[in-house]
Design an enzyme around this catalytic site. Structure first.
Site, PDB file in Angstrom:
ATOM      1  N   THR A 269       2.015   1.578   6.058  1.00  0.00           N
ATOM      2  CA  THR A 269       1.186   2.665   5.557  1.00  0.00           C
ATOM      3  C   THR A 269       0.692   3.493   6.728  1.00  0.00           C
ATOM      4  O   THR A 269       0.315   2.930   7.758  1.00  0.00           O
ATOM      5  CB  THR A 269      -0.022   2.138   4.766  1.00  0.00           C
ATOM      6  OG1 THR A 269      -0.972   3.195   4.565  1.00  0.00           O
ATOM      7  CG2 THR A 269      -0.715   1.010   5.497  1.00  0.00           C
ATOM      8  N   ASN A 270       0.711   4.807   6.582  1.00  0.00           N
ATOM      9  CA  ASN A 270       0.174   5.664   7.633  1.00  0.00           C
ATOM     10  C   ASN A 270      -1.349   5.601   7.682  1.00  0.00           C
ATOM     11  O   ASN A 270      -1.947   5.474   8.749  1.00  0.00           O
ATOM     12  CB  ASN A 270       0.610   7.122   7.403  1.00  0.00           C
ATOM     13  CG  ASN A 270       2.070   7.366   7.718  1.00  0.00           C
ATOM     14  OD1 ASN A 270       2.441   7.721   8.824  1.00  0.00           O
ATOM     15  ND2 ASN A 270       2.922   7.186   6.712  1.00  0.00           N
ATOM     16  N   THR A 271      -1.984   5.695   6.515  1.00  0.00           N
ATOM     17  CA  THR A 271      -3.438   5.822   6.463  1.00  0.00           C
ATOM     18  C   THR A 271      -4.161   4.671   7.142  1.00  0.00           C
ATOM     19  O   THR A 271      -5.135   4.871   7.882  1.00  0.00           O
ATOM     20  CB  THR A 271      -3.913   5.933   5.003  1.00  0.00           C
ATOM     21  OG1 THR A 271      -3.331   7.098   4.412  1.00  0.00           O
ATOM     22  CG2 THR A 271      -5.424   6.026   4.915  1.00  0.00           C
TER      23      THR A 271
ATOM     24  N   MET B 114       0.844  -1.203   0.000  1.00  0.00           N
ATOM     25  CA  MET B 114       0.000   0.000   0.000  1.00  0.00           C
ATOM     26  C   MET B 114       0.882   1.256   0.000  1.00  0.00           C
ATOM     27  O   MET B 114       0.955   1.993   0.978  1.00  0.00           O
ATOM     28  CB  MET B 114      -0.898   0.006   1.239  1.00  0.00           C
ATOM     29  CG  MET B 114      -1.784  -1.233   1.351  1.00  0.00           C
ATOM     30  SD  MET B 114      -2.410  -1.501   3.031  1.00  0.00           S
ATOM     31  CE  MET B 114      -0.956  -2.155   3.848  1.00  0.00           C
TER      32      MET B 114
ATOM     33  N   CYS C  31       2.935   9.973   4.902  1.00  0.00           N
ATOM     34  CA  CYS C  31       2.533   9.037   3.856  1.00  0.00           C
ATOM     35  C   CYS C  31       3.825   8.410   3.394  1.00  0.00           C
ATOM     36  O   CYS C  31       4.788   9.120   3.082  1.00  0.00           O
ATOM     37  CB  CYS C  31       1.824   9.742   2.708  1.00  0.00           C
ATOM     38  SG  CYS C  31       1.517   8.631   1.320  1.00  0.00           S
ATOM     39  N   THR C  32       3.876   7.105   3.372  1.00  0.00           N
ATOM     40  CA  THR C  32       5.151   6.429   3.159  1.00  0.00           C
ATOM     41  C   THR C  32       5.714   6.603   1.753  1.00  0.00           C
ATOM     42  O   THR C  32       6.862   6.254   1.501  1.00  0.00           O
ATOM     43  CB  THR C  32       5.026   4.932   3.500  1.00  0.00           C
ATOM     44  OG1 THR C  32       3.900   4.373   2.813  1.00  0.00           O
ATOM     45  CG2 THR C  32       4.841   4.741   4.997  1.00  0.00           C
ATOM     46  N   GLU C  33       4.922   7.178   0.826  1.00  0.00           N
ATOM     47  CA  GLU C  33       5.433   7.459  -0.511  1.00  0.00           C
ATOM     48  C   GLU C  33       6.054   8.848  -0.625  1.00  0.00           C
ATOM     49  O   GLU C  33       6.897   9.085  -1.494  1.00  0.00           O
ATOM     50  CB  GLU C  33       4.313   7.347  -1.563  1.00  0.00           C
ATOM     51  CG  GLU C  33       3.859   5.936  -1.862  1.00  0.00           C
ATOM     52  CD  GLU C  33       2.939   5.385  -0.796  1.00  0.00           C
ATOM     53  OE1 GLU C  33       3.021   4.176  -0.511  1.00  0.00           O
ATOM     54  OE2 GLU C  33       2.158   6.169  -0.221  1.00  0.00           O
TER      55      GLU C  33
ATOM     56  N   GLN D  97     -11.290   2.253   1.105  1.00  0.00           N
ATOM     57  CA  GLN D  97     -11.051   3.590   1.660  1.00  0.00           C
ATOM     58  C   GLN D  97     -12.030   4.599   1.065  1.00  0.00           C
ATOM     59  O   GLN D  97     -12.685   5.358   1.795  1.00  0.00           O
ATOM     60  CB  GLN D  97      -9.616   4.038   1.380  1.00  0.00           C
ATOM     61  CG  GLN D  97      -8.545   3.270   2.106  1.00  0.00           C
ATOM     62  CD  GLN D  97      -7.149   3.693   1.677  1.00  0.00           C
ATOM     63  OE1 GLN D  97      -6.958   4.311   0.626  1.00  0.00           O
ATOM     64  NE2 GLN D  97      -6.156   3.365   2.478  1.00  0.00           N
TER      65      GLN D  97
END
Length: 231
Positions: free
Chosen positions: A83-85, A10, A197-199, A52
């Site tokens: 993933t943060n979300t 993700m 956000c990990t991206e 989501q």
């Protein structure tokens, strides 16, 4: 050494960074050709994205909880949710998996507190920026005030994440847009900016920002290494 269970996919771009940085961290600590003990479950992010968007968070939690249980059966000692979300349903995932979950906001909070910062900016998906599951934890557990972009700017960042970064697409114009938004957060008193956000750390570079950027992948990976090596 404990075995780390990574719930990833993700997106796969940041999951690859988790795998790389955790292994690099273990090798740095232990030397030689040591590497981390990892079991990884990579989900189809399109399925998670749909839940989501539709607000079907219980369904998303069930998918990830089942994956976490599979990691437990495969020998994982604890979970890293890449993933943060999806930390919005961290408690549900932890309960369903039967494993302790290394919460990303806690890794971030410890790092922020260690530097003595009291106010930080935050960029992430619209869920992470607008809801309380992440910001509230930082405030309640660590006493950290979080400032976020305006609603229209949140949508800009959210679109960059889902339409570009999750597809391994990185554009200079998007990096510039994020830099302008960060400048506004600094003007609101942010002493550092959390890339929640990990991206995002793959797009926004420290050299372009005048306050410290906090890479949540790096912070989470470092904490996972400490946990695995029982430091």
């Amino acid at each position: 050494m404990k075995t780390i269970g990574i719930l990833g996919g993700m997106s796969w771009t940041s999951t690859a960074e988790y795998y790389k940085q955790i292994n690099q961290g273990v090798q740095k600590k232990l030397g030689g050709v040591h590497s981390a003990k990892i079991v990884l479950h990579s989900v189809d992010f399109e399925e998670i994205k749909e839940t989501q968007a539709a607000g079907r968070w219980a369904e998303a939690a069930a998918i990830l909880g089942a994956a976490g249980k599979g990691l437990k059966n495969a020998g994982a000692d604890f979970l890293v949710l890449a993933t943060n979300t999806m930390h919005k349903v961290a408690d549900e995932i932890e309960a369903a998996s039967g494993l302790p979950l290394l919460h990303l906001a806690d890794a971030s909070g410890e790092a922020i507190r260690s530097q003595g910062w009291r106010t930080v900016g935050l960029l992430g998906t619209r869920f992470t920026m607008s809801e309380d599951f992440y910001r509230g934890r930082l405030l309640q557990k660590f006493g950290i005030k979080v400032v976020v972009p305006e609603k229209d700017e949140q949508q800009v960042v959210n679109s960059i994440i889902y339409d570009e970064l999750c597809r391994d697409c990185f554009q200079d114009a998007s990096a510039w847009a994020c830099q302008l938004i960060i400048e506004k957060l600094i003007a609101q008193g942010a002493e550092a900016v959390l890339l929640a956000c990990t991206e995002l750390p793959l797009l926004i570079k420290q050299s372009e920002i005048k306050v410290p950027l906090l890479d949540t992948v790096k912070l989470h990976a470092e904490e996972a290494v400490r946990r695995a090596l029982q430091e």
